[in-house]
Design an enzyme around this catalytic site. Sequence first.
Site, PDB file in Angstrom:
ATOM      1  N   ASP A 133       0.788  -0.896   0.205  1.00 17.99           N
ATOM      2  CA  ASP A 133      -0.030  -0.152  -0.323  1.00 17.99           C
ATOM      3  C   ASP A 133       0.908   0.957   0.313  1.00 17.99           C
ATOM      4  OD1 ASP A 133      -2.572  -0.807  -0.030  1.00 17.99           O
ATOM      5  OD2 ASP A 133      -2.141  -2.125   2.142  1.00 17.99           O
ATOM      6  N   HIS A 175      -2.040  10.959   6.862  1.00 15.41           N
ATOM      7  CA  HIS A 175      -1.038   9.784   7.350  1.00 15.41           C
ATOM      8  C   HIS A 175      -0.184   9.572   7.638  1.00 15.41           C
ATOM      9  CE1 HIS A 175      -5.696   8.145   6.923  1.00 15.41           C
ATOM     10  NE2 HIS A 175      -5.584   7.366   5.918  1.00 15.41           N
ATOM     11  N   GLY A 183      -0.922   4.129   4.680  1.00 15.04           N
ATOM     12  CA  GLY A 183      -2.069   4.333   3.738  1.00 15.04           C
ATOM     13  C   GLY A 183      -1.912   5.646   2.560  1.00 15.04           C
ATOM     14  N   HIS A 212     -11.869   8.548   6.403  1.00 13.79           N
ATOM     15  CA  HIS A 212     -10.644   7.902   7.239  1.00 13.79           C
ATOM     16  C   HIS A 212      -9.826   9.102   8.516  1.00 13.79           C
ATOM     17  CE1 HIS A 212      -9.767   5.294   3.339  1.00 13.79           C
ATOM     18  NE2 HIS A 212      -9.767   4.395   4.255  1.00 13.79           N
ATOM     19  N   ASP A 304     -13.151  10.384  -0.144  1.00 12.02           N
ATOM     20  CA  ASP A 304     -13.612   9.117  -0.366  1.00 12.02           C
ATOM     21  C   ASP A 304     -14.307   8.770   0.506  1.00 12.02           C
ATOM     22  OD1 ASP A 304     -11.893  10.020   1.855  1.00 12.02           O
ATOM     23  OD2 ASP A 304     -10.804   8.170   1.977  1.00 12.02           O
TER      24      ASP A 304
END
Length: 474
Positions: A133, A175, A183, A212, A304
């Site tokens: 990721d 993040h 992230g 998030h 998101d």
Amino acid sequence: MAAGRGIVQEYQNPQPGSTGTLTLDGKSTRAILRNGVVRPKGYTVSYHHNPDVELHHFGQSHPMKPWRLTLTNKLVLAYRMDEGMDMYSPRAATMGELHDFHTEDYLQFLQSVTPNTIKQYEHILPSFNIGDDCPIFDGIFEYCSLYAGASVDAARKIVNNQSTIAINWSGGLHHAKKSEASGFCYVNDIVLAILQLLRYHPRVLYIDIDIHHGDGVEQAFWSTDRVLTLSFHKYDKLGFFPGTGPLDSTGPTTPLNPGSHHSLNVPLNDGVDDEEYVSLFKKIVDRTIAAYRPSAIVLQCGADSLGCDRIGRFNLNIRAHGECVRFTKSFNLPMVILGGGGYTPRNVARLWAHETSVCLGAEVPAALPADMPFLEHFKPDKTLFPVLSQGRYKNENTSKSLNDIVEAITETLRYLNHSPSVQMSEIPPDLEGLREEVENEIREEKEVKDENGEGAALRQSQESGAGRPGELYA
């Protein structure tokens, strides 16, 4: 949530075939597309973007697509919004500027590693959280320096009174930690921008509407009362990244730490809708600003949290998300506006183009300009406001749970000093003893989890995105 019913009419999508409230009359539409958006009166908006940031790619199957920035900029230009703003192509951040927050060894690693040399660094990859990721790709350090440089430039325009609202859609990577990627984020441009603002502004409010939790920013300023972080996000400790940000997490409890009660979290469940989200946002932001009295705001607008996002689980429409920007703007405080998450590129571009128009105080037509590049990517509707609230996720939020959140945050705000003490000679997060103590607590907690086998593995499973080939053209 009856109090919000009048609000929803302001941004609700019209029914198919209805003119609703989103359309402009023909004369206004022609004027905008011919002459461009008129500059706002009484304040200045600046747009910070280096096109070179669009050239980088995390990998074909990776959810993060800098291509979304290309679409965003094409929409902004097609609507002639550049006529209403100061347009800047900022330079990349220097190593010294990045070092204001990040450690030297971590930055040197990002600067030197490449896909061809990554095997030489296998022994330290876990310590920097490099993996599926957070992969290593060609030009990674340039990419980080470019988006961070744009955020630093935006903050400096605010500090120098050259801008009232400064926008960088390539930023908002919330993040990243001091010496660790996380992230999809490598360098925390938000922290770097806030540090610039703190050179002039005594108190900065950070608001995060990404789906998030803004954990990297929260941790960076845990030891100071000069920054208050407020994050609206989906919270599931074991099932959704990053697994942090519960309602009762309000800052470290270290005795005499000025950062206590300066982290506010709004944990939400799947499926929150327009009316609930906007009503909750307005209540909490209004009370937070009244209690904390910031002199500047940084707003992270992660896309998101929209409905139909590849990773997100909310049911928000573009108008509702933009209403949060409009409401924050209504306090007439200097603002840095940043991007963030968002993994369906066409919807990310629609959202950020709309929110650019909100910053300008301009209403642009819902129908996308017929002559804009890449128009085929917005088929079949070719509109700025597609319906994204089709109940993809069941709404797991209740009126009681949302009211409990408001009450809890209102109670936390009672602990704030209305005018936090400000030592302008010291720029957080360099707060020596307090900062070191907080970082040691974070490090020890991470080491315990790693020893028990629940640290890196859990983090990787939470970070894992639903990547699939072909999203570039989806």
